[in-house]
Design a protein around this motif. Structure first.
Motif, PDB file in Angstrom:
ATOM      1  N   ALA A 169       0.843  -1.207   0.000  1.00  0.00           N
ATOM      2  CA  ALA A 169       0.000   0.000   0.000  1.00  0.00           C
ATOM      3  C   ALA A 169       0.872   1.249   0.000  1.00  0.00           C
ATOM      4  CB  ALA A 169      -0.927  -0.018   1.207  1.00  0.00           C
ATOM      5  N   ALA A 170       1.925   1.232   0.807  1.00  0.00           N
ATOM      6  CA  ALA A 170       2.799   2.412   0.884  1.00  0.00           C
ATOM      7  C   ALA A 170       3.471   2.663  -0.452  1.00  0.00           C
ATOM      8  CB  ALA A 170       3.839   2.200   1.973  1.00  0.00           C
ATOM      9  N   CYS A 171       3.907   1.612  -1.095  1.00  0.00           N
ATOM     10  CA  CYS A 171       4.553   1.725  -2.409  1.00  0.00           C
ATOM     11  C   CYS A 171       3.575   2.308  -3.422  1.00  0.00           C
ATOM     12  CB  CYS A 171       5.031   0.351  -2.864  1.00  0.00           C
ATOM     13  SG  CYS A 171       5.752   0.337  -4.500  1.00  0.00           S
ATOM     14  N   ASN A 172       2.360   1.783  -3.384  1.00  0.00           N
ATOM     15  CA  ASN A 172       1.325   2.244  -4.307  1.00  0.00           C
ATOM     16  C   ASN A 172       1.114   3.753  -4.172  1.00  0.00           C
ATOM     17  OD1 ASN A 172      -1.712   2.941  -4.683  1.00  0.00           O
ATOM     18  ND2 ASN A 172      -1.373   1.105  -5.939  1.00  0.00           N
ATOM     19  N   LYS A 173       1.077   4.232  -2.916  1.00  0.00           N
ATOM     20  CA  LYS A 173       0.837   5.647  -2.655  1.00  0.00           C
ATOM     21  C   LYS A 173       2.053   6.478  -3.062  1.00  0.00           C
ATOM     22  CE  LYS A 173      -0.617   8.559   1.144  1.00  0.00           C
ATOM     23  NZ  LYS A 173       0.068   8.615   2.427  1.00  0.00           N
ATOM     24  N   GLU A 174       3.239   6.019  -2.647  1.00  0.00           N
ATOM     25  CA  GLU A 174       4.464   6.783  -2.902  1.00  0.00           C
ATOM     26  C   GLU A 174       4.726   6.923  -4.390  1.00  0.00           C
ATOM     27  OE1 GLU A 174       6.383   8.071  -0.494  1.00  0.00           O
ATOM     28  OE2 GLU A 174       7.910   8.892  -1.846  1.00  0.00           O
ATOM     29  N   GLN A 175       4.497   5.851  -5.133  1.00  0.00           N
ATOM     30  CA  GLN A 175       4.817   5.857  -6.557  1.00  0.00           C
ATOM     31  C   GLN A 175       3.621   6.251  -7.411  1.00  0.00           C
ATOM     32  OE1 GLN A 175       7.801   5.568  -7.761  1.00  0.00           O
ATOM     33  NE2 GLN A 175       8.736   5.142  -5.762  1.00  0.00           N
ATOM     34  N   LYS A 176       2.530   6.630  -6.763  1.00  0.00           N
ATOM     35  CA  LYS A 176       1.313   7.080  -7.459  1.00  0.00           C
ATOM     36  C   LYS A 176       0.860   6.052  -8.494  1.00  0.00           C
ATOM     37  CE  LYS A 176       2.434  11.934  -6.783  1.00  0.00           C
ATOM     38  NZ  LYS A 176       3.787  11.734  -6.171  1.00  0.00           N
ATOM     39  N   LEU A 177       0.752   4.825  -8.053  1.00  0.00           N
ATOM     40  CA  LEU A 177       0.325   3.741  -8.937  1.00  0.00           C
ATOM     41  C   LEU A 177      -1.201   3.651  -8.939  1.00  0.00           C
ATOM     42  CD1 LEU A 177       3.013   1.120  -7.884  1.00  0.00           C
ATOM     43  CD2 LEU A 177       2.934   2.471  -9.980  1.00  0.00           C
ATOM     44  N   PRO A 178      -1.766   3.029  -9.979  1.00  0.00           N
ATOM     45  CA  PRO A 178      -3.232   2.919 -10.031  1.00  0.00           C
ATOM     46  C   PRO A 178      -3.787   2.045  -8.902  1.00  0.00           C
ATOM     47  CG  PRO A 178      -2.204   1.671 -11.787  1.00  0.00           C
ATOM     48  CD  PRO A 178      -1.124   2.480 -11.164  1.00  0.00           C
ATOM     49  N   GLU A 179      -5.074   2.283  -8.606  1.00  0.00           N
ATOM     50  CA  GLU A 179      -5.769   1.478  -7.590  1.00  0.00           C
ATOM     51  C   GLU A 179      -5.633  -0.004  -7.915  1.00  0.00           C
ATOM     52  OE1 GLU A 179      -8.359   2.091  -4.849  1.00  0.00           O
ATOM     53  OE2 GLU A 179      -6.728   3.561  -4.699  1.00  0.00           O
ATOM     54  N   PRO A 180      -5.373  -0.838  -6.924  1.00  0.00           N
ATOM     55  CA  PRO A 180      -5.301  -2.277  -7.202  1.00  0.00           C
ATOM     56  C   PRO A 180      -6.698  -2.868  -7.413  1.00  0.00           C
ATOM     57  CG  PRO A 180      -5.059  -1.877  -4.875  1.00  0.00           C
ATOM     58  CD  PRO A 180      -5.154  -0.520  -5.516  1.00  0.00           C
ATOM     59  N   ASP A 181      -6.745  -4.046  -8.047  1.00  0.00           N
ATOM     60  CA  ASP A 181      -8.027  -4.691  -8.315  1.00  0.00           C
ATOM     61  C   ASP A 181      -8.712  -5.103  -7.012  1.00  0.00           C
ATOM     62  OD1 ASP A 181      -7.484  -4.359 -10.954  1.00  0.00           O
ATOM     63  OD2 ASP A 181      -6.620  -6.360 -11.214  1.00  0.00           O
ATOM     64  N   THR A 182      -7.923  -5.654  -6.093  1.00  0.00           N
ATOM     65  CA  THR A 182      -8.487  -5.979  -4.781  1.00  0.00           C
ATOM     66  C   THR A 182      -7.761  -5.132  -3.755  1.00  0.00           C
ATOM     67  OG1 THR A 182      -6.866  -7.738  -4.583  1.00  0.00           O
ATOM     68  CG2 THR A 182      -9.048  -8.373  -5.366  1.00  0.00           C
ATOM     69  N   SER A 183      -8.448  -4.834  -2.665  1.00  0.00           N
ATOM     70  CA  SER A 183      -7.867  -3.908  -1.692  1.00  0.00           C
ATOM     71  C   SER A 183      -6.659  -4.540  -1.015  1.00  0.00           C
ATOM     72  CB  SER A 183      -8.912  -3.530  -0.636  1.00  0.00           C
ATOM     73  OG  SER A 183      -8.875  -4.474   0.410  1.00  0.00           O
ATOM     74  N   PHE A 184      -5.871  -3.698  -0.390  1.00  0.00           N
ATOM     75  CA  PHE A 184      -4.648  -4.185   0.251  1.00  0.00           C
ATOM     76  C   PHE A 184      -4.929  -4.968   1.539  1.00  0.00           C
ATOM     77  CE2 PHE A 184      -2.780  -0.712  -2.342  1.00  0.00           C
ATOM     78  CZ  PHE A 184      -1.896  -1.490  -3.059  1.00  0.00           C
ATOM     79  N   ASP A 185      -6.213  -5.009   1.958  1.00  0.00           N
ATOM     80  CA  ASP A 185      -6.540  -5.811   3.143  1.00  0.00           C
ATOM     81  C   ASP A 185      -6.987  -7.218   2.766  1.00  0.00           C
ATOM     82  OD1 ASP A 185      -6.225  -3.394   4.442  1.00  0.00           O
ATOM     83  OD2 ASP A 185      -8.331  -2.860   4.115  1.00  0.00           O
ATOM     84  N   ASP A 186      -7.172  -7.438   1.484  1.00  0.00           N
ATOM     85  CA  ASP A 186      -7.785  -8.693   1.047  1.00  0.00           C
ATOM     86  C   ASP A 186      -6.758  -9.824   1.037  1.00  0.00           C
ATOM     87  OD1 ASP A 186      -9.126 -10.713  -0.113  1.00  0.00           O
ATOM     88  OD2 ASP A 186      -9.870  -9.552  -1.836  1.00  0.00           O
ATOM     89  N   PRO A 187      -6.908 -10.816   1.922  1.00  0.00           N
ATOM     90  CA  PRO A 187      -5.911 -11.892   1.975  1.00  0.00           C
ATOM     91  C   PRO A 187      -6.050 -12.905   0.834  1.00  0.00           C
ATOM     92  CG  PRO A 187      -7.619 -12.277   3.599  1.00  0.00           C
ATOM     93  CD  PRO A 187      -7.982 -10.994   2.910  1.00  0.00           C
ATOM     94  N   SER A 188      -7.111 -12.771   0.006  1.00  0.00           N
ATOM     95  CA  SER A 188      -7.317 -13.773  -1.048  1.00  0.00           C
ATOM     96  C   SER A 188      -6.186 -13.732  -2.082  1.00  0.00           C
ATOM     97  CB  SER A 188      -8.654 -13.552  -1.737  1.00  0.00           C
ATOM     98  OG  SER A 188      -8.619 -12.356  -2.480  1.00  0.00           O
TER      99      SER A 188
END
Lengths: 451, 305
Positions: free
Chosen positions: B55-74
């Protein structure tokens, strides 16, 4: 065309038509036919209908690839970055085009002037193969408009690919120069031809250097990925040799293949010299190819022994490897040797076809099929990628045929030389002059003398 | 003619080709990375698979929203790899073990001698003094040779973009953090202190210290200390690295060592071939002058201007 020639059509093989008038460019382009006659023969050829169907489907998809991106057209993924465009288009087309430098070397360096009837075909085969390999590359590059970057914008001189880029680019221009003599004859520009003939030997030697290096470099590209290519197709010490050596029979057999197809499907276009000498020349080429294959099989075995990879032979991959080696190289070697000894040309040619298949299979295996062999899934090219590859290949065939129909590749361009280049001062009898001048029209032999 | 013309042509041909590659010889020394290079030590025994680094990487590097949330253990059901939309991913291994699963963070390992860098023909990659392997999208042609070469299968490509597809991978937050001496976003956020940022040399000492202090907790190996010439990211693991999806067949030599055989051959061909083939040519000519030639026409031709 056959029918029209039977009906008395004169074939274009000199700057003048049957009335002695200079042919116009349009007349040469239309093969001496009227526009309606030309269209008629084009429509009558069933092969053109197949091509038309391929282009009708393929060209929109090819254009679509540049609008919608690689993901739309190819299976290109993060694990398999290189697909059909490079696996087939680049890695297989380039070795099949090594004929240019080989025949150039044989004729110009080794003085094998008996191979001259096929030299121009080999040079053209080399040029077109490289050119279309670059076309495949353009379809595959993420940003094709940046193709000149390694030449002018940003250099990565320690990279093997840098070598490939520079060598393919310089070699392409060498080949354009080598083939241009035929073009200059055809458009009637003898000064240009003389200019190129002056530097033929230099061109030929640079051709050998550039070819050795970049045919090898294509193999060396995979040495960046030890462990990714299956060990049977990978050898860090021998990879460049494998690619270089197998390109030798690949190129020679491609010339046999193309000349066979040309002699069958456009017999009217070859002159008597081409048709008479073809079998003899084919035997020479096949002999060379046999030496190449034998060397290739030997170094392939040495590579396996060198890294002690025998155990891999006893696996599914091993069987696939044996299939490639046996059907693609050992069997054709046997066939061609037998065919050469018994002068059974059909068998020689079959062997040549199989060698071409073997070389293509080897490249596709190395670049695609056995690449990332440890990963569980294999990449199957999607239909759009297959169609684009087919379309580019069809364009290759069309351009090839277009040139063979017109330029003096399979035949000698008559009369022009004697009219325009032989100075009157040379005391040669008229009859002898005609014969003498007709030979070097299709050769650069005079330039090979170091007197 | 023509000997002079021929030699001239050879010379011109030879130098033209030689001009392009001058660096070859210098590439052969052994390079162990910049002495001040930074790095990250990943202690997989501490990682709990919270994915906050992702999640931190996604925010820092301004990457697109992931398909499943970062809390999803699936997402742990399948092994994932870094892509153009996620520079780092956490995978779960050994889930059937009684000792509990082991989580492993994957991202660019920032090799000391990166294969991506040495394989790039437009020099799009740079290894900075700080140890980061960064990428210049302005010159990238899109050949994807770096993806072929990367021994860790890291670089992801923008296959979807038709106009500006570029390679995307972890750059150790070089632009926004590392340059200013700050640790990468993933390290800063890790709640378990599974990630330790510091000088690579210190991290290697620290890793061996941890193994020495609690040998029952770790296998005695620091992954990345020597693999492919060493990497800036180092790993400690409780079980064999091969069980955690690491490639344990990699050699300790940098990837470029595999290519050196060929690179060394290049100047040989450039220097030997012209002499060899012009020599052969002269030999063949001699034979013809002795009357063994097979093409008298061409001899006759030679008298022409």
């Amino acid at each position: 065309m056959k029918k029209m020639i039977q009906h008395g059509l004169a074939i274009v093989d000199s700057p003048y038509d049957e009335d002695g008038k200079k042919r116009t460019l349009v007349n040469k382009l239309l093969l001496g036919l009227t526009p309606s006659q030309y269209l008629l023969q084009a429509f009558r050829n069933p092969f053109n209908w197949i091509l038309a169907a391929i282009f009708a489907i393929g060209i929109p998809i090819l254009i679509g690839r540049f609008f919608f991106g690689l993901a739309w057209a190819t299976s290109g993924s993060n694990d398999y970055p290189w697909g059909l465009f490079l696996g087939f288009g680049l890695f297989a087309m380039v070795p099949l085009s090594s004929s240019g430098f080989q025949l150039g070397t044989a004729c110009e360096i080794f003085g094998r002037h008996d191979l001259e009837p096929i030299e121009r075909l080999a040079l053209l085969n080399g040029l077109l193969g490289y050119f279309f390999a670059v076309m495949y590359l353009l379809a595959d590059l993420g940003q094709p408009w940046r193709l000149p970057y390694p030449m002018v914008v940003s250099f990565g001189p320690a990279a093997v690919l840098f070598l490939v880029a520079w060598h393919v680019a310089t070699y392409l221009s060498v080949q354009v120069a080598e083939v241009s003599t035929a073009f200059f004859e055809w458009i009637g520009f003898p000064a240009g031809k003389r200019g190129v003939r002056k530097i033929t030997l230099g061109l030929t030697v640079s051709g050998i250097i550039l070819s050795t290096l970049h045919q090898g470099a294509l193999g060396a590209l995979f040495t960046y990925a030890p462990g990714k290519v299956h060990p049977l197709w990978y050898s860090s010490s021998f990879q460049w040799l494998h690619f270089f050596v197998s390109s030798l029979p690949g190129g020679l057999c491609m010339v046999i293949t193309v000349s066979t197809i040309a002699a069958k499907t456009m017999a009217w276009r070859g002159d008597t010299r081409f048709h008479e000498k073809l079998d003899k020349v084919t035997v020479s080429l096949a002999k060379g190819a046999c030496m190449g294959i034998a060397t290739y099989i030997t170094i392939k075995l040495i590579a396996i022994a060198h890294d002690n990879k025998w155990a891999y032979l006893d696996s599914g991959w091993g069987q696939w490897f044996m299939f490639e080696i046996i059907v693609g190289f050992m069997l054709p070697l046997t066939l061609m040797t037998y065919g050469v000894h018994t002068r059974k040309m059909a068998i020689v040619r079959l062997g040549a076809f199989m060698t071409v298949f073997g070389v293509v299979l080897n490249r596709v295996n190395t670049a695609m099929i056995t690449f990332n062999w440890k990963l569980p899934h294999r990449e199957i090219p999607p239909w759009r990628e297959v169609i684009i590859s087919l379309t580019i290949f069809a364009t290759y065939i069309v351009v090839y045929r277009f040139i063979l129909y017109r330029l003096p590749i399979l035949f000698k361009w008559r009369r022009q030389e004697q009219e325009e280049t032989v100075p009157e001062a040379v005391p040669v009898p008229a009859l002898g002059r005609r014969e003498a001048s007709s030979v070097p029209v299709a050769s650069y032999s005079s330039m090979t003398k170091l007197d | 003619m023509k000997r002079r013309n021929f030699l001239k042509a050879c010379l011109i041909g030879g130098t033209t080709i030689a001009l392009g590659k001058t660096n070859k010889g210098w590439a052969s020394g052994s390079f162990e990375g910049y002495p001040e290079a930074m790095g990250v030590l990943v202690d997989t025994t501490r990682c709990i698979g919270c994915r906050s680094c992702e999640a931190a990487c996604n925010k820092e590097q301004k990457l697109p929203e992931p398909d499943t949330s970062f809390d999803d253990p699936s997402v742990f059901e399948h092994e994932r790899r870094p892509t153009s939309k996620a520079y780092t991913v956490v995978n779960r291994y050994q889930k059937e073990q009684p000792s509990g699963p082991v989580y492993r963070k994957v991202q660019c390992n920032h090799c000391n001698e990166p294969a991506c860098l040495t394989s790039c023909f437009v020099n799009a990659y740079t290894k900075t003094q700080e140890g980061a392997v960064i990428y210049n999208s302005k010159v990238c042609v899109g050949c994807r040779n770096c993806m072929i070469a990367c021994p860790f299968n890291v670089p992801g490509y923008d296959y979807d973009s038709a106009t500006n597809p570029i390679v995307k991978k972890c750059i150790l937050c070089y632009d926004t953090r590392l340059k200013y001496g700050k640790p990468p976003a993933c390290v800063e956020i890790c709640p378990q202190e599974a990630l330790t940022f510091g000088h690579r040399a210190d991290l290697i000492k620290l890793a061996h210290e941890r193994i020495r202090a609690t040998p029952e907790r770790y296998v005695d190996h620091v992954y990345g200390e020597k693999e492919v010439g060493g990497t800036s990211w180092l790993y400690l693991a409780p079980v064999g690295f091969d069980k955690l999806g690491f490639d344990t067949t990699l050699s300790n030599d940098p990837i470029i060592s595999n290519v050196k055989d060929f690179l060394g051959m290049v100047p040989m061909v450039l220097s030997i071939w012209p002499a060899l083939f012009s020599g052969i040519h002269l030999l063949c000519k001699h034979e013809e002058q002795d009357g063994h030639g097979h093409d008298t026409d061409s001899n006759q031709e030679d008298t022409k201007p």
